[in-house]
Design an enzyme around this catalytic site. Structure first.
Site, PDB file in Angstrom:
ATOM      1  N   SER A 127      16.043  22.020 -17.739  1.00  0.00           N
ATOM      2  CA  SER A 127      15.313  23.247 -18.063  1.00  0.00           C
ATOM      3  C   SER A 127      13.939  23.188 -17.410  1.00  0.00           C
ATOM      4  O   SER A 127      13.499  22.132 -16.959  1.00  0.00           O
ATOM      5  CB  SER A 127      15.156  23.385 -19.569  1.00  0.00           C
ATOM      6  N   LYS A 128      13.256  24.333 -17.387  1.00  0.00           N
ATOM      7  CA  LYS A 128      11.918  24.387 -16.791  1.00  0.00           C
ATOM      8  C   LYS A 128      10.993  23.392 -17.470  1.00  0.00           C
ATOM      9  O   LYS A 128      10.242  22.679 -16.824  1.00  0.00           O
ATOM     10  CB  LYS A 128      11.344  25.800 -16.946  1.00  0.00           C
ATOM     11  N   ARG A 129      11.066  23.387 -18.785  1.00  0.00           N
ATOM     12  CA  ARG A 129      10.220  22.528 -19.595  1.00  0.00           C
ATOM     13  C   ARG A 129      10.461  21.052 -19.246  1.00  0.00           C
ATOM     14  O   ARG A 129       9.535  20.273 -19.046  1.00  0.00           O
ATOM     15  CB  ARG A 129      10.533  22.805 -21.073  1.00  0.00           C
TER      16      ARG A 129
ATOM     17  N   ALA B  35       9.161  19.936 -15.949  1.00  0.00           N
ATOM     18  CA  ALA B  35       7.724  19.675 -15.997  1.00  0.00           C
ATOM     19  C   ALA B  35       7.451  18.308 -16.626  1.00  0.00           C
ATOM     20  O   ALA B  35       6.599  17.553 -16.146  1.00  0.00           O
ATOM     21  CB  ALA B  35       7.019  20.767 -16.783  1.00  0.00           C
TER      22      ALA B  35
END
Length: 537
Positions: free
Chosen positions: A302-304, A307
């Site tokens: 996921s994007k999270r 990161a």
RNA sequence: GCCCCCAUCGUCUAGGGGACCAGGACGCAGCCCUUUCAAGGCUAAAACGAGAGUUCGAAUCUCUCUGGGGGCACCA
């Protein structure tokens, strides 16, 4: 002239190897060197009849990540191997999602990886333009052709009505698909409404009965019930084509022979197949690659989570990997092996190796978890084979970024010291920065020899300084010889004495080999550092 | 919910009816080497998701289940 013992044919090896021989051919060549001329002529013929045309078609909405890089790599490999063409096509029909600078970064990441394209927006080519935003009219034309053929229709439903329909269908546990309200509108009437400027989209008229079979190279025939298919939108109300139409029209016009893409496209593949058929065109070979799972193997990144990865010094974005000190060679090697293998033991591959050995048939359809420790391993392996000049040139930017003013000569000198010791290029800074600092600092208690008083330590240090001073031939071998002699005279162990000297010249517990470091540091600065250290004891 | 895909050590994988009490690699652990850090060498632990069926014989073929993943937009 032939290099094989006992073979008298006249082909050069490069000629034989670069004629796009399939991966098994090199083995044949070894087994039957005298048959080479025949083999080569067969390969030539095969490759001439079989130039693959493949495309990598990203949308410029963000960074290039591992999944796209792998797709692009496989595209590139298969194109090179068959002496075909690798096309870069930008899929930017969704004007809302465009990200400034993404297209440029995309090309830079590809170039950094060494995956170059034959046709593309910057290079042109016989089937351009290669940016979908410059092909709007083409899609319009083909969409209308489908309407003519009664395989598509105008739809005037508002998005409000659409979401209402969807909600109701979901409530009734039905497929959340379009209800076909405009599917059978009178054609002349619909044309009239379009002329009057009524907002509309163009939908594909999916068959309601029967099945659609998609043949995937890795999975074989996949059967879909047509009843589960939606009447997909081909052209939006703003006049822009959607992926489903644009990609297919382009693949056809650009004479693409093999479509290699992620398996997230599998569910819409029957629709794509049907559009090809609706036009009466021959479908390309479909190859759906497995998806990449996050390192835990549980789900897509996921994007999270992407990161969060950067906190551990990793990233799924090519641009970041470059900044983190990974070699493009290592990234290529690593990513190539996620979903593909050559045999049961070969793991080290260069791009050229892969061009020779890659084959679509050996692709693995099951999803693969990303394993960054394996990337670290490959990075070490590829650093190992770099010569001093190459490695030096690659670590220099990392020293400069850290604020050190270093020359390429400096870097070449430390290349052998870091080669076996770094995982990523930027590790070299941490390992060797002390060699380029104007002054170093010591923790007060660190300049000690175990079991010796500070007076004794000081005396030993003074003696060592004398020895160093007398060294005229400043080489690793001489330094080692003289200082080892001195160590023995003082009845010290290597651990005791060399650790002390290491600390004195570097201010660190761990460094590359002591004498190598002294050699790079030079006589003057070595003496200076030992003298400064003695003042602290 | 519906559709589709996938299934071998923790991870990437080899294997495609007998050569498999399953091979390689990463990682992990131990040992050797060693002036530190590495590198290198050696050794170990570690897997065919479950159940039926086909067969003389199944990791391999079939089915069911289970598990995992992907998709169901006027995104790509």
């Amino acid at each position: 002239m032939c290099l094989f013992p006992g073979c008298h044919c006249h082909l050069s090896v490069t000629e034989a190897v670069h004629c796009s021989a399939p991966f098994w051919a090199s083995d044949w060549l070894k087994a039957y060197p005298c048959e080479r001329e025949i083999l080569v002529s067969i390969w030539r013929k095969m490759s001439q009849e079989n130039h693959y045309r493949v495309r990598f078609a990203p949308s410029p909405t963000g960074h290039v990540h591992l999944g796209s890089a792998r797709t692009a790599l496989y595209d590139y490999l298969i194109a090179k191997q068959t002496q075909g063409q690798f096309i870069l096509r930008i899929e930017d029909t969704d004007r809302k999602r465009l990200v400034e600078g993404a297209e440029e970064e995309l090309m830079n990441s590809m170039r950094w990886l060494g995956i170059d394209w034959d046709e593309g927006p910057d290079k042109g080519g016989p089937y351009g333009p290669y940016r979908q935003s410059e092909r709007k009219e083409i899609y319009q034309k083909f969409a209308h052709e489908l309407i003519e053929k009664d395989m598509a229709y105008y739809c005037f439903c508002s998005s409000e009505r659409l979401s209402k329909v969807r909600q109701e269908k979901q409530k009734d546990k039905q497929l959340p698909h379009y209800d076909g309200f405009c599917r059978n509108l009178n054609k002349a009437e619909a044309e009239e409404r379009v002329k009057n400027g009524e907002p509309h989209v163009i939908r594909f008229k999916s068959p309601k009965q029967g099945t659609t079979v998609v043949h995937d190279l890795l999975r074989g025939d996949i059967v879909f019930e047509n009843a589960n298919l939606d009447d997909f939108i081909l052209v939006k109300s703003d006049g822009w084509a959607l992926y489903h139409l644009a990609a297919i029209v382009d693949d056809y016009l650009m004479k693409v022979t093999h479509v290699i893409r992620g398996s997230e496209w599998l569910p819409t593949s029957p629709l794509h197949s049907l559009i090809w058929q609706a036009f009466g065109w021959k479908e390309p070979v479909w190859v759906h690659l497995s998806v990449f799972l996050k390192p835990s193997g549980k789900g897509k990144m996921s994007k999270r989570e992407a990161a969060d990865l950067s906190n551990d010094g990793y990233s799924i974005f090519i641009k970041d990997l470059e900044d983190l000190g990974y070699l493009p060679e290592a990234v290529i090697n690593w990513v190539a092996l996620m979903g593909w293998s050559y045999d049961d033991h070969t793991e080290f591959f260069t791009l050229d190796d892969l061009v020779e050995k890659f084959s679509l048939e050996k692709l693995n359809p099951s999803p693969a978890a990303i394993n960054f420790s394996k990337l670290d391993y490959f990075n070490k392996q590829h650093i190992k084979v770099l010569d001093d000049t190459d490695l030096g040139g690659r670590i220099q930017p990392f020293f400069e970024k850290a604020g050190y003013n270093v020359t390429i000569k400096d870097m070449e000198a430390i290349a052998p010291l870091v080669r076996d010791r770094i995982t990523t290029l930027d590790d070299s800074v941490e390992k060797c920065a002390f060699l380029f600092k104007n002054s170093i600092t010591h923790a007060p208690e660190s300049l000690a020899i175990e079991g010796k008083t500070s007076q004794e330590t000081h005396r030993i240090g003074e003696g060592a300084l004398n020895v160093i001073n007398r060294v005229s031939d400043w080489t690793i071998a001489v330094l080692e010889e003289k200082l080892t002699d001195y160590m023995n005279q003082n009845e010290l162990t290597p651990k005791e004495f060399f650790s002390f000297l290491r600390e004195a010249i570097s201010g660190q517990r761990a460094t590359p080999p002591l004498f190598d470091c002294m050699q790079v540091l030079g006589k003057e600065r070595t003496i200076q550092r030992v003298e400064e250290s003695l003042k602290l004891i």
